[in-house]
Design a protein around this motif. Structure first.
Motif, PDB file in Angstrom:
ATOM      1  N   LEU A  48       0.827  -1.211   0.000  1.00  0.00           N
ATOM      2  CA  LEU A  48       0.000   0.000   0.000  1.00  0.00           C
ATOM      3  C   LEU A  48       0.861   1.260   0.000  1.00  0.00           C
ATOM      4  CD1 LEU A  48      -2.860  -0.993   2.470  1.00  0.00           C
ATOM      5  CD2 LEU A  48      -3.033  -0.702  -0.006  1.00  0.00           C
ATOM      6  N   ASP A  49       1.932   1.254   0.758  1.00  0.00           N
ATOM      7  CA  ASP A  49       2.832   2.420   0.791  1.00  0.00           C
ATOM      8  C   ASP A  49       3.449   2.669  -0.579  1.00  0.00           C
ATOM      9  OD1 ASP A  49       2.330   2.785   3.489  1.00  0.00           O
ATOM     10  OD2 ASP A  49       4.228   1.903   4.154  1.00  0.00           O
ATOM     11  N   LYS A  50       3.925   1.614  -1.227  1.00  0.00           N
ATOM     12  CA  LYS A  50       4.535   1.750  -2.551  1.00  0.00           C
ATOM     13  C   LYS A  50       3.501   2.175  -3.592  1.00  0.00           C
ATOM     14  CE  LYS A  50       8.437  -1.398  -2.052  1.00  0.00           C
ATOM     15  NZ  LYS A  50       9.478  -0.565  -2.632  1.00  0.00           N
ATOM     16  N   LEU A  51       2.293   1.650  -3.471  1.00  0.00           N
ATOM     17  CA  LEU A  51       1.217   2.009  -4.385  1.00  0.00           C
ATOM     18  C   LEU A  51       0.873   3.484  -4.239  1.00  0.00           C
ATOM     19  CD1 LEU A  51      -0.983   1.133  -6.413  1.00  0.00           C
ATOM     20  CD2 LEU A  51      -2.432   0.621  -4.434  1.00  0.00           C
ATOM     21  N   GLU A  52       0.685   3.921  -3.028  1.00  0.00           N
ATOM     22  CA  GLU A  52       0.303   5.314  -2.784  1.00  0.00           C
ATOM     23  C   GLU A  52       1.407   6.283  -3.210  1.00  0.00           C
ATOM     24  OE1 GLU A  52      -2.368   7.577   0.465  1.00  0.00           O
ATOM     25  OE2 GLU A  52      -0.747   6.347   1.282  1.00  0.00           O
TER      26      GLU A  52
END
Length: 96
Positions: A48-52
């Motif tokens: 999620l962090d990398k996606l955001e």
């Protein structure tokens, strides 16, 4: 199967003992279960962090999290993660 050995603070060991008793598990099974759950959570948060941050596509985030794209979509919604923008939309659609 590998073996992991770790020293833990007394308060953490006491909490583990309560967990063992309440879940009716032996120490090895309990530690293995907690480690698996912790790593699953870490994979999801990392994805999620990398996606955001725009570092990976939605499909790649689902792979990193070991989730289906539908499961990741629900998770992203639950955690208020914005992942669709004009620059990445085509890449995400192509990856699907």
């Amino acid at each position: 199967m590998g073996t992991i050995s770790a020293r833990v603070p007394d308060d953490l060991e006491a909490e583990l003992e309560v967990y063992l008793e309440e879940e009716n598990l032996d120490r090895s099974t309990a530690v293995r279960k907690l480690l698996i759950e912790g790593l699953e959570e870490w994979r999801m948060e990392r994805a999620l962090d990398k996606l955001e941050a725009g570092e990976i596509t939605f499909s790649r985030a689902a792979e990193l999290a070991d989730l289906s794209v539908w499961e990741l979509a629900r998770l992203a919604e639950d955690r208020n993660v914005t992942w669709v923008d004009g620059d990445r939309l085509e890449d995400d659609l192509d990856a699907l």
